[in-house]
Every structure is written in structure tokens, then in C-alpha cells.
Motif scaffolding. Structure first.
Motif, PDB file in Angstrom:
ATOM      1  N   LEU A 255      42.504  47.629  34.713  1.00 42.94           N
ATOM      2  CA  LEU A 255      43.358  46.495  34.615  1.00 42.94           C
ATOM      3  C   LEU A 255      43.116  45.200  35.475  1.00 42.94           C
ATOM      4  CD1 LEU A 255      46.765  48.445  34.011  1.00 42.94           C
ATOM      5  CD2 LEU A 255      45.254  47.190  32.115  1.00 42.94           C
ATOM      6  N   ALA A 256      42.408  45.720  36.665  1.00 37.32           N
ATOM      7  CA  ALA A 256      42.392  44.498  37.760  1.00 37.32           C
ATOM      8  C   ALA A 256      41.154  43.656  37.202  1.00 37.32           C
ATOM      9  CB  ALA A 256      42.182  45.261  39.125  1.00 37.32           C
ATOM     10  N   PHE A 257      40.997  42.575  38.185  1.00 46.47           N
ATOM     11  CA  PHE A 257      40.164  41.632  37.879  1.00 46.47           C
ATOM     12  C   PHE A 257      38.850  42.301  38.938  1.00 46.47           C
ATOM     13  CE2 PHE A 257      43.138  37.634  37.988  1.00 46.47           C
ATOM     14  CZ  PHE A 257      42.985  37.719  36.830  1.00 46.47           C
ATOM     15  N   GLY A 258      37.481  41.916  38.700  1.00 44.22           N
ATOM     16  CA  GLY A 258      36.526  42.317  39.381  1.00 44.22           C
ATOM     17  C   GLY A 258      36.539  41.881  40.926  1.00 44.22           C
ATOM     18  N   THR A 259      35.836  42.349  41.697  1.00 42.54           N
ATOM     19  CA  THR A 259      35.659  41.943  43.019  1.00 42.54           C
ATOM     20  C   THR A 259      35.601  40.591  43.418  1.00 42.54           C
ATOM     21  OG1 THR A 259      33.599  42.683  43.373  1.00 42.54           O
ATOM     22  CG2 THR A 259      35.096  44.370  44.000  1.00 42.54           C
ATOM     23  N   GLU A 260      34.696  39.871  42.652  1.00 40.74           N
ATOM     24  CA  GLU A 260      34.538  38.405  42.886  1.00 40.74           C
ATOM     25  C   GLU A 260      35.558  37.589  42.246  1.00 40.74           C
ATOM     26  OE1 GLU A 260      30.767  37.116  41.270  1.00 40.74           O
ATOM     27  OE2 GLU A 260      29.525  38.582  42.701  1.00 40.74           O
TER      28      GLU A 260
END
Length: 273
Positions: A255-260
Motif C-alpha cells: 500500500l505504501a509509496f516506494g522509497t523514492e
């Protein structure tokens, strides 16, 4: 551990012979036997195999090693810590991977000192100023694990944060801005991953609260789960419980955004402050 010395002498082996069999040094074996160093459970497992120790005796020695490793620099601060948390710090120090989900505040391993103090002062409603100071010192000392300055390799930290962690102004605007900028810096480290779950993701598997998963370098060491409440902490070892939280963590990262994108959001919120 004096028992290791007795077992070695009973086996008729020299420290050098034992060290060669387990891929260590005779000095290390001597430090284990004299109590100058605490052997890892995997080291004790290897030594008992060399000495031909099996069954309950072997299991007891390995368990003793686990308990001994929980008593480190933090043990002298145990009176200021909630029940169960000193054991967690010991396990955290032995872990190679820490995966945590936080819905409200920045994880302790990533907090700046002003931010940590603001959180601890808000939650330690019955603590004296000196106890607050002690808890802040313990929290900041734990962060050596991220940089390998406490000995050994840096741990790999994967932190999944709810967007609320970034938006909640803990300690005021300046403290919060400094904290977010610190997160941006940590996200640039090769051993740190920060993922943010946006508000738009809605409800998810961990809406009941935060948790940490600990993974260890020994091939036969099972993962553990740590759950923290206001007055106590609990370490879960049951394989089914660990599996449940592992699946939960996987669903959160999905569900989360990617690291960048997560680092960009953190930087954006910091700029807004």
C-alpha cells in the motif's frame, strides 16, 4: 560461561582445536569461557556439537546464551524502561533486519534527540525529569545500530510509516522540521528503507497498532515480533503469530509509496514547515 570451559576440558580438546573446528580463534573461546564475551546462541550450538552435548543439556545452554545476550549496556537502565522493553533492546542488538510499522510517531531508531524528548515527555506522565533524561539517552544510544558504531555490521531497517507520522507536529514546527530532514538523510543510507502509507490508502491490516519484526543473521534463528503498549512490551515467538505479522507487513508495503516517492513526500512536508 564456565560450563563451556568444563565441557571443553572434558572433551580433551584445546582451545585452539575447538576454535579451528568452529572457524573461530582460541582467544575468542577463552573470552567465552571466562565470561569476558557473551557467545551468540549459534556459537553455543556449534560448541555443544563439537563437545557432543545433546538433548536438554544442549537446549539449556543455548537458552542461557539467549538470556545472557539480552543483558547489555541498556541493562543498567532497566528501572526506567517499561517491562519487557529491556529484553527487546537486547534482541534488537542481535538482529540483522528490523521491519517496523508506525502509525503515529517516528520509530525510536530514527528519532532526533529533541523529537525523542518531546515524545517521551508526552508519554511519560508519571516519570521524573531524570527518568525522562535516562529514557532519551537509551533511545539515542540504540541508534548506533544503524551505523554499526556499536560493533558489528549496521542493521537493515525497513520502516513503514503512516502519513500521520509526518503531519503530526511533535515538539513544534522547528523540532518537526529537523526530524523530517533527519529522515531524508537516513533514507539515503544503503541499509535504511522508509516507506510512507498515504492517507488515501484508507483502512489496512495494521490499523490496530504498531509492531516490529526482528530477523537474525543465524540461519536457524526464527523471526520475532515485538508489540508495545503504554505500560509494557511483549515479544511473540509463536510461528503462526510471526507469520501473521509478516503477512501484514507485506500488505503494508504494497500500500505504501516506494522509497523514492516516500523520501520526496518527507522532504515536501519538511519544506512546508
Amino acid at each position: 560461561m564456565a560450563e563451556l570451559n568444563r565441557l571443553r576440558e572434558s572433551s580433551g580438546l584445546s582451545r585452539l582445536e575447538v576454535a579451528e573446528r568452529i572457524g573461530s580463534t582460541d582467544t575468542t573461546i577463552w573470552r567465552y569461557e571466562t565470561g569476558l564475551s557473551r557467545p551468540k546462541p549459534s556459537d553455543v550450538a556449534a560448541l555443544t556439537e563439537v563437545y557432543g552435548v545433546t538433548g536438554q543439556e544442549r537446549a539449556s545452554l543455548i537458552e542461557m546464551a539467549k538470556e545472557a545476550r539480552k543483558r547489555g549496556w541498556w541493562h543498567r537502565h532497566r528501572q526506567a524502561l517499561k517491562p519487557g522493553f529491556d529484553s527487546y533492546i537486547g534482541l534488537e542488538a542481535e538482529a540483522s533486519v528490523v521491519r517496523c510499522y508506525e502509525p503515529l510517531v517516528v520509530p525510536g531508531l530514527m528519532q532526533t534527540q529533541p523529537y525523542a524528548r518531546a515524545v517521551i515527555e508526552a508519554t511519560s506522565v508519571t516519570h521524573t525529569p531524570s527518568e525522562v533524561d535516562e529514557k532519551v539517552a537509551v533511545r539515542i544510544s540504540r541508534q548506533r545500530l544503524l551505523h554499526g558504531t556499536g560493533g558489528g555490521d549496521p542493521i537493515h531497517l525497513v520502516a513503514v510509516l503512516d502519513e500521520a507520522v509526518l503531519r503530526r507536529q511533535v515538539g513544534g514546527r522547528e523540532v518537526m522540521r529537523e526530524q523530517l530532514e533527519h529522515l531524508v538523510g537516513l533514507a539515503a543510507l544503503p541499509n535504511v528503507e522508509i516507506r510512507v502509507i498515504p492517507f488515501s490508502a484508507g483502512a489496512h491490516a495494521a490499523v490496530d497498532g504498531k509492531f516490529c519484526l526482528l530477523g537474525f543473521p543465524e540461519p536457524d534463528a526464527a523471526d520475532l515480533v515485538y508489540l508495545e503498549q503504554a505500560a509494557s512490551g511483549l515479544v511473540l515467538e509463536d510461528p503462526e503469530e510471526v507469520r501473521r505479522y509478516t503477512l501484514m507487513f507485506g500488505s503494508l508495503t504494497a500500500l505504501a509509496f516506494g522509497t523514492e516517492a516516500s523520501a520526496a513526500l518527507v522532504a515536501q512536508v519538511a519544506k512546508e514547515l
